[in-house]
Design a protein around this motif. Structure first.
Motif, PDB file in Angstrom:
ATOM      1  N   PHE A   5       0.806  -1.220   0.000  1.00 11.03           N
ATOM      2  CA  PHE A   5       0.000   0.000   0.000  1.00 11.03           C
ATOM      3  C   PHE A   5       0.840   1.271   0.000  1.00 11.03           C
ATOM      4  CE2 PHE A   5      -2.494   3.325   2.136  1.00 11.03           C
ATOM      5  CZ  PHE A   5      -3.567   3.388   1.260  1.00 11.03           C
ATOM      6  N   THR A   6       1.921   1.308   0.752  1.00 13.18           N
ATOM      7  CA  THR A   6       2.692   2.544   0.896  1.00 13.18           C
ATOM      8  C   THR A   6       3.855   2.663  -0.083  1.00 13.18           C
ATOM      9  OG1 THR A   6       4.099   1.592   2.601  1.00 13.18           O
ATOM     10  CG2 THR A   6       2.112   2.773   3.338  1.00 13.18           C
ATOM     11  N   VAL A   7       3.898   1.838  -1.113  1.00  9.31           N
ATOM     12  CA  VAL A   7       4.988   1.919  -2.092  1.00  9.31           C
ATOM     13  C   VAL A   7       5.000   3.279  -2.782  1.00  9.31           C
ATOM     14  CG1 VAL A   7       5.833   1.001  -4.291  1.00  9.31           C
ATOM     15  CG2 VAL A   7       5.179  -0.555  -2.453  1.00  9.31           C
ATOM     16  N   ASP A   8       3.829   3.819  -3.074  1.00 13.60           N
ATOM     17  CA  ASP A   8       3.719   5.117  -3.758  1.00 13.60           C
ATOM     18  C   ASP A   8       3.042   6.110  -2.816  1.00 13.60           C
ATOM     19  OD1 ASP A   8       3.106   7.313  -5.354  1.00 13.60           O
ATOM     20  OD2 ASP A   8       2.309   6.116  -6.999  1.00 13.60           O
ATOM     21  N   ASN A   9       3.851   6.988  -2.193  1.00 11.07           N
ATOM     22  CA  ASN A   9       3.312   7.928  -1.208  1.00 11.07           C
ATOM     23  C   ASN A   9       2.273   8.871  -1.803  1.00 11.07           C
ATOM     24  OD1 ASN A   9       4.622   7.020   1.105  1.00 11.07           O
ATOM     25  ND2 ASN A   9       6.441   8.216   0.676  1.00 11.07           N
ATOM     26  N   ASN A  10       2.432   9.263  -3.053  1.00  7.91           N
ATOM     27  CA  ASN A  10       1.439  10.140  -3.694  1.00  7.91           C
ATOM     28  C   ASN A  10       0.085   9.450  -3.793  1.00  7.91           C
ATOM     29  OD1 ASN A  10       3.168  12.343  -4.061  1.00  7.91           O
ATOM     30  ND2 ASN A  10       3.986  11.464  -5.946  1.00  7.91           N
ATOM     31  N   ARG A  11       0.100   8.169  -4.159  1.00 10.33           N
ATOM     32  CA  ARG A  11      -1.151   7.400  -4.246  1.00 10.33           C
ATOM     33  C   ARG A  11      -1.808   7.283  -2.874  1.00 10.33           C
ATOM     34  NH1 ARG A  11      -2.771   1.592  -4.017  1.00 10.33           N
ATOM     35  NH2 ARG A  11      -0.786   1.317  -2.964  1.00 10.33           N
ATOM     36  N   VAL A  12      -1.002   7.064  -1.852  1.00 12.24           N
ATOM     37  CA  VAL A  12      -1.529   6.954  -0.484  1.00 12.24           C
ATOM     38  C   VAL A  12      -2.179   8.268  -0.067  1.00 12.24           C
ATOM     39  CG1 VAL A  12      -0.935   6.591   1.940  1.00 12.24           C
ATOM     40  CG2 VAL A  12       0.138   5.198   0.178  1.00 12.24           C
ATOM     41  N   MET A  13      -1.509   9.384  -0.339  1.00 15.42           N
ATOM     42  CA  MET A  13      -2.065  10.695   0.020  1.00 15.42           C
ATOM     43  C   MET A  13      -3.386  10.942  -0.714  1.00 15.42           C
ATOM     44  SD  MET A  13      -0.154  12.066   2.323  1.00 15.42           S
ATOM     45  CE  MET A  13      -0.293  13.837   2.318  1.00 15.42           C
ATOM     46  N   GLN A  14      -3.446  10.618  -1.998  1.00 15.07           N
ATOM     47  CA  GLN A  14      -4.683  10.801  -2.764  1.00 15.07           C
ATOM     48  C   GLN A  14      -5.800   9.926  -2.204  1.00 15.07           C
ATOM     49  OE1 GLN A  14      -3.550   9.921  -6.786  1.00 15.07           O
ATOM     50  NE2 GLN A  14      -2.601  11.930  -7.101  1.00 15.07           N
ATOM     51  N   PHE A  15      -5.478   8.691  -1.870  1.00 12.82           N
ATOM     52  CA  PHE A  15      -6.461   7.770  -1.300  1.00 12.82           C
ATOM     53  C   PHE A  15      -6.998   8.317   0.023  1.00 12.82           C
ATOM     54  CE2 PHE A  15      -7.401   4.239   1.589  1.00 12.82           C
ATOM     55  CZ  PHE A  15      -8.364   3.558   0.860  1.00 12.82           C
ATOM     56  N   CYS A  16      -6.100   8.724   0.896  1.00 11.78           N
ATOM     57  CA  CYS A  16      -6.505   9.229   2.211  1.00 11.78           C
ATOM     58  C   CYS A  16      -7.339  10.502   2.088  1.00 11.78           C
ATOM     59  CB  CYS A  16      -5.280   9.484   3.083  1.00 11.78           C
ATOM     60  SG  CYS A  16      -4.429   7.962   3.583  1.00 11.78           S
ATOM     61  N   GLU A  17      -6.942  11.395   1.190  1.00 10.92           N
ATOM     62  CA  GLU A  17      -7.705  12.621   0.984  1.00 10.92           C
ATOM     63  C   GLU A  17      -9.108  12.313   0.457  1.00 10.92           C
ATOM     64  OE1 GLU A  17      -5.055  14.820  -1.554  1.00 10.92           O
ATOM     65  OE2 GLU A  17      -3.685  15.246   0.103  1.00 10.92           O
ATOM     66  N   ALA A  18      -9.233  11.333  -0.438  1.00  8.62           N
ATOM     67  CA  ALA A  18     -10.548  10.949  -0.969  1.00  8.62           C
ATOM     68  C   ALA A  18     -11.428  10.354   0.130  1.00  8.62           C
ATOM     69  CB  ALA A  18     -10.386   9.959  -2.120  1.00  8.62           C
ATOM     70  N   ILE A  19     -10.852   9.527   0.988  1.00  8.38           N
ATOM     71  CA  ILE A  19     -11.594   8.929   2.107  1.00  8.38           C
ATOM     72  C   ILE A  19     -12.141  10.036   3.006  1.00  8.38           C
ATOM     73  CG2 ILE A  19     -11.327   7.585   4.245  1.00  8.38           C
ATOM     74  CD1 ILE A  19     -11.453   5.813   1.796  1.00  8.38           C
ATOM     75  N   GLN A  20     -11.296  11.015   3.328  1.00  4.29           N
ATOM     76  CA  GLN A  20     -11.711  12.102   4.210  1.00  4.29           C
ATOM     77  C   GLN A  20     -12.722  13.025   3.539  1.00  4.29           C
ATOM     78  OE1 GLN A  20      -8.321  13.822   6.580  1.00  4.29           O
ATOM     79  NE2 GLN A  20      -7.170  12.388   5.285  1.00  4.29           N
ATOM     80  N   LYS A  21     -12.496  13.343   2.273  1.00  2.87           N
ATOM     81  CA  LYS A  21     -13.384  14.250   1.539  1.00  2.87           C
ATOM     82  C   LYS A  21     -14.799  13.689   1.459  1.00  2.87           C
ATOM     83  CE  LYS A  21     -14.021  16.308  -3.008  1.00  2.87           C
ATOM     84  NZ  LYS A  21     -13.520  16.365  -4.386  1.00  2.87           N
ATOM     85  N   ASN A  23     -16.076  11.622   3.584  1.00  2.12           N
ATOM     86  CA  ASN A  23     -16.521  11.309   4.939  1.00  2.12           C
ATOM     87  C   ASN A  23     -16.796   9.811   5.126  1.00  2.12           C
ATOM     88  OD1 ASN A  23     -16.947  12.207   7.549  1.00  2.12           O
ATOM     89  ND2 ASN A  23     -19.145  12.380   7.247  1.00  2.12           N
ATOM     90  N   ILE A  24     -15.896   8.999   4.578  1.00  2.00           N
ATOM     91  CA  ILE A  24     -16.005   7.545   4.709  1.00  2.00           C
ATOM     92  C   ILE A  24     -15.315   7.133   6.001  1.00  2.00           C
ATOM     93  CG2 ILE A  24     -15.380   5.330   3.675  1.00  2.00           C
ATOM     94  CD1 ILE A  24     -15.420   6.813   0.944  1.00  2.00           C
ATOM     95  N   LYS A  25     -16.011   6.380   6.813  1.00  2.96           N
ATOM     96  CA  LYS A  25     -15.470   5.939   8.100  1.00  2.96           C
ATOM     97  C   LYS A  25     -15.047   4.477   7.989  1.00  2.96           C
ATOM     98  CE  LYS A  25     -16.472   9.848  10.001  1.00  2.96           C
ATOM     99  NZ  LYS A  25     -15.437  10.852  10.046  1.00  2.96           N
ATOM    100  N   LEU A  26     -13.750   4.239   8.014  1.00  5.87           N
ATOM    101  CA  LEU A  26     -13.197   2.894   7.938  1.00  5.87           C
ATOM    102  C   LEU A  26     -12.146   2.712   9.019  1.00  5.87           C
ATOM    103  CD1 LEU A  26     -12.536   2.691   4.085  1.00  5.87           C
ATOM    104  CD2 LEU A  26     -14.388   1.586   5.334  1.00  5.87           C
TER     105      LEU A  26
END
Length: 66
Positions: A5-21, A23-26
């Motif tokens: 999952f953390t191989v590509d930090n940009n992808r991780v940041m985009q994923f996390c920002e989308a989850i927060q934007k 309002n998905i609770k996981l």
């Protein structure tokens, strides 16, 4: 559990920002390697719902591998 999952930090940041934007609770978990460790990314992962980030350790030393 995603062990790459953390191989590509940009992808991780985009994923996390989308989850927060959206309002998905996981409650999420992933594996990573110390070479991919990044404090800023980990902070964002925590905000997005990651509760566990496990580190894999590797060795080529036969004594350690026993």
């Amino acid at each position: 559990m995603d062990d790459t999952f953390t191989v590509d930090n940009n992808r991780v940041m985009q994923f996390c920002e989308a989850i927060q934007k959206n309002n998905i609770k996981l409650n999420m978990t992933c594996l990573t390697n110390v070479h991919n460790a990044n404090y800023k990314v980990f902070k964002e992962m925590k905000k997005a719902g990651f509760s566990i980030v496990a580190f894999g350790l590797e060795s080529v030393d036969p004594i350690v591998l026993k």
